[in-house]
Design an enzyme around this catalytic site. Structure first.
Site, PDB file in Angstrom:
ATOM      1  N   GLY A  60       0.804  -1.224   0.000  1.00 35.41           N
ATOM      2  CA  GLY A  60       0.000   0.000   0.000  1.00 35.41           C
ATOM      3  C   GLY A  60       0.837   1.273   0.000  1.00 35.41           C
ATOM      4  CE1 TYR A  97     -10.361   4.363   6.390  1.00 37.40           C
ATOM      5  CE2 TYR A  97      -9.035   3.867   4.464  1.00 37.40           C
ATOM      6  CZ  TYR A  97     -10.182   4.387   5.018  1.00 37.40           C
ATOM      7  OH  TYR A  97     -11.149   4.923   4.210  1.00 37.40           O
ATOM      8  CE1 TYR A 139      -7.341   5.196   9.819  1.00 34.71           C
ATOM      9  CE2 TYR A 139      -8.806   6.862   8.936  1.00 34.71           C
ATOM     10  CZ  TYR A 139      -7.605   6.189   8.910  1.00 34.71           C
ATOM     11  OH  TYR A 139      -6.660   6.530   7.969  1.00 34.71           O
ATOM     12  N   PRO A 144      -3.281  11.862   4.000  1.00 38.33           N
ATOM     13  CG  PRO A 144      -2.322   9.805   3.485  1.00 38.33           C
ATOM     14  CD  PRO A 144      -2.657  10.695   4.644  1.00 38.33           C
TER      15      PRO A 144
HETATM   16  N1  LIG Z   1      -5.894   4.068   2.076  1.00 38.00           N
HETATM   17  C1  LIG Z   1      -6.460   5.186   2.508  1.00 38.00           C
HETATM   18  O1  LIG Z   1      -7.522   5.635   2.014  1.00 38.00           O
HETATM   19  C2  LIG Z   1      -5.796   5.997   3.586  1.00 38.00           C
HETATM   20  C3  LIG Z   1      -6.172   7.338   3.717  1.00 38.00           C
HETATM   21  C4  LIG Z   1      -5.563   8.104   4.702  1.00 38.00           C
HETATM   22  C5  LIG Z   1      -4.599   7.542   5.524  1.00 38.00           C
HETATM   23  N2  LIG Z   1      -4.261   6.236   5.356  1.00 38.00           N
HETATM   24  C6  LIG Z   1      -3.232   5.704   6.254  1.00 38.00           C
HETATM   25  O2  LIG Z   1      -2.136   5.274   5.501  1.00 38.00           O
HETATM   26  C7  LIG Z   1      -1.479   4.203   6.169  1.00 38.00           C
HETATM   27  C8  LIG Z   1      -1.311   3.039   5.209  1.00 38.00           C
HETATM   28  O3  LIG Z   1      -2.601   2.668   4.743  1.00 38.00           O
HETATM   29  P1  LIG Z   1      -2.805   1.718   3.475  1.00 38.00           P
HETATM   30  O4  LIG Z   1      -4.102   2.145   2.870  1.00 38.00           O
HETATM   31  O5  LIG Z   1      -1.581   1.667   2.640  1.00 38.00           O
HETATM   32  O6  LIG Z   1      -3.042   0.332   4.226  1.00 38.00           O
HETATM   33  P2  LIG Z   1      -2.766  -1.191   3.812  1.00 38.00           P
HETATM   34  O7  LIG Z   1      -3.728  -1.956   4.623  1.00 38.00           O
HETATM   35  O8  LIG Z   1      -2.756  -1.362   2.320  1.00 38.00           O
HETATM   36  O9  LIG Z   1      -1.280  -1.423   4.353  1.00 38.00           O
HETATM   37  C9  LIG Z   1      -1.004  -1.275   5.713  1.00 38.00           C
HETATM   38  C10 LIG Z   1       0.308  -1.981   6.025  1.00 38.00           C
HETATM   39  O10 LIG Z   1       0.554  -1.770   7.426  1.00 38.00           O
HETATM   40  C11 LIG Z   1       0.857  -3.021   8.019  1.00 38.00           C
HETATM   41  N3  LIG Z   1       0.456  -3.038   9.416  1.00 38.00           N
HETATM   42  C12 LIG Z   1      -0.800  -3.025   9.929  1.00 38.00           C
HETATM   43  N4  LIG Z   1      -0.776  -3.102  11.255  1.00 38.00           N
HETATM   44  C13 LIG Z   1       0.531  -3.158  11.616  1.00 38.00           C
HETATM   45  C14 LIG Z   1       1.194  -3.266  12.851  1.00 38.00           C
HETATM   46  N5  LIG Z   1       0.527  -3.366  13.998  1.00 38.00           N
HETATM   47  N6  LIG Z   1       2.555  -3.284  12.850  1.00 38.00           N
HETATM   48  C15 LIG Z   1       3.254  -3.222  11.691  1.00 38.00           C
HETATM   49  N7  LIG Z   1       2.665  -3.134  10.490  1.00 38.00           N
HETATM   50  C16 LIG Z   1       1.322  -3.109  10.446  1.00 38.00           C
HETATM   51  C17 LIG Z   1       0.078  -4.048   7.211  1.00 38.00           C
HETATM   52  O11 LIG Z   1       0.611  -5.360   7.356  1.00 38.00           O
HETATM   53  C18 LIG Z   1       0.229  -3.484   5.792  1.00 38.00           C
HETATM   54  O12 LIG Z   1       1.408  -3.930   5.152  1.00 38.00           O
HETATM   55  C19 LIG Z   1      -2.329   3.898   7.388  1.00 38.00           C
HETATM   56  O13 LIG Z   1      -1.805   4.552   8.523  1.00 38.00           O
HETATM   57  C20 LIG Z   1      -3.683   4.490   7.022  1.00 38.00           C
HETATM   58  O14 LIG Z   1      -4.431   4.827   8.149  1.00 38.00           O
HETATM   59  C21 LIG Z   1      -4.828   5.453   4.418  1.00 38.00           C
END
Ligand SMILES: NC(=O)c1ccc[n+]([C@@H]2O[C@H](COP(=O)([O-])OP(=O)(O)OC[C@H]3O[C@@H](n4cnc5c(N)ncnc54)[C@H](O)[C@@H]3O)[C@@H](O)[C@H]2O)c1
Length: 246
Positions: free
Chosen positions: A16, A86, A150, A180
């Site tokens: 991600g 998330y 969240y 983001p």
């Molecule tokens: N996708 C969205 O719309 C969005 C929007 C705003 C913010 N975010 C934030 O961006 C960040 C990444 O989100 P994403 O959409 O790429 O998520 P994703 O689920 O695609 O990837 C998240 C990664 O974090 C790892 N992870 C989860 N819990 C963990 C833990 N306890 N210890 C270590 N690693 C852990 C997972 O294994 C995964 O590889 C997050 O903090 C999320 O809240 C996402």
């Protein structure tokens, strides 16, 4: 190559948004440590870096993460606090959120960021240099409904950034937030409920009329890690295609 010779840890860097950030920082010259619950070694191998199995909500894991990075490379210049819960969440009215679910979100999104930061700051302090970027979200700025645990956890990320900035600036450590909008990350794409409930509504809310992708976020993170941001700390940058205005 703004980050040549820098060693940067990216939590949640196996997929991600975190994976895209790791790839971009590597392109800019950084040596990358991927710290993730799963897939860290494989993701790090692609970048010639170090992969560590880390649960950021665990005190011992985050301490071991910092120790392993120091043992391998002798320094920690940057930390990208990206790991977060998330994409597995199902939006629901706040009265329906269980205490267990609330605690799990806070353990990772807030406690995890605190622990990972606490683990790396001593090395940064000794070096008199550090760059930390915390990944928040546009949701606390907008007051997005149906994800109260969240949204408030990401509000805490913004306030944690401001408060820590004041404690570490004297040691050459700068800390900023990138927030983001709804992003088509691996986790989102794998969750049909999120796509159904949030993709169209998010698109309509933004000025730049297309989906947001992980690659849209990486430039802001690289900027905060670079010398171009050497006079910036405690700030938050919303990267969401113009959905929210300060
Ligand atoms: N996708 C969205 O719309 C969005 C929007 C705003 C913010 N975010 C934030 O961006 C960040 C990444 O989100 P994403 O959409 O790429 O998520 P994703 O689920 O695609 O990837 C998240 C990664 O974090 C790892 N992870 C989860 N819990 C963990 C833990 N306890 N210890 C270590 N690693 C852990 C997972 O294994 C995964 O590889 C997050 O903090 C999320 O809240 C996402």
């Amino acid at each position: 190559m703004r980050l040549a010779d820098r060693v940067v840890i990216v939590t949640g860097g196996a997929q991600g948004i975190g994976r895209a950030i790791a790839a971009r920082l590597h392109e800019e010259g950084a040596t990358i440590v991927v710290a993730d619950l799963q897939g860290a070694e494989e993701a790090a191998a692609e970048l010639g870096g170090l992969g560590l199995r880390v649960d950021v909500s665990s005190e011992s894991d985050t301490e071991a993460m910092a120790a392993a990075a120091l043992e391998r490379y002798g320094r920690i210049d940057g930390l990208i606090n990206n790991a977060g819960i998330y994409t597995s969440l199902v939006p629901k009215p706040f009265e329906e959120i269980s205490v267990d679910e609330w605690r799990t979100v806070y353990d990772v999104n807030v406690m995890g960021m605190f622990l990972a930061t606490r683990a790396v700051v001593p090395a940064m302090r000794s070096a008199g240099y550090g760059r930390i970027v915390n990944i928040a979200s546009g949701t606390p700025y907008k007051g997005v409904p149906f994800l109260l645990h969240y949204v408030t956890s990401k509000g805490a990320v913004v306030t944690m950034t401001r408060a820590i900035a004041k404690e570490v600036a004297g040691d050459g450590i700068l800390i900023n937030t990138v927030a983001p909008g709804f992003t088509m990350s691996d986790g989102v794409v794998a969750n049909p409920v999120q796509i159904e409930k949030l993709q169209e509504i998010s698109l309509k809310a933004r000025l730049i009329q297309r989906d947001q992708f992980p690659e849209d976020i990486v430039g802001a993170v690289a900027f905060f890690c670079s010398p171009d941001a050497d006079f910036i700390t405690g700030q938050s940058l919303v990267v969401d295609g113009g959905a929210y205005f300060n």
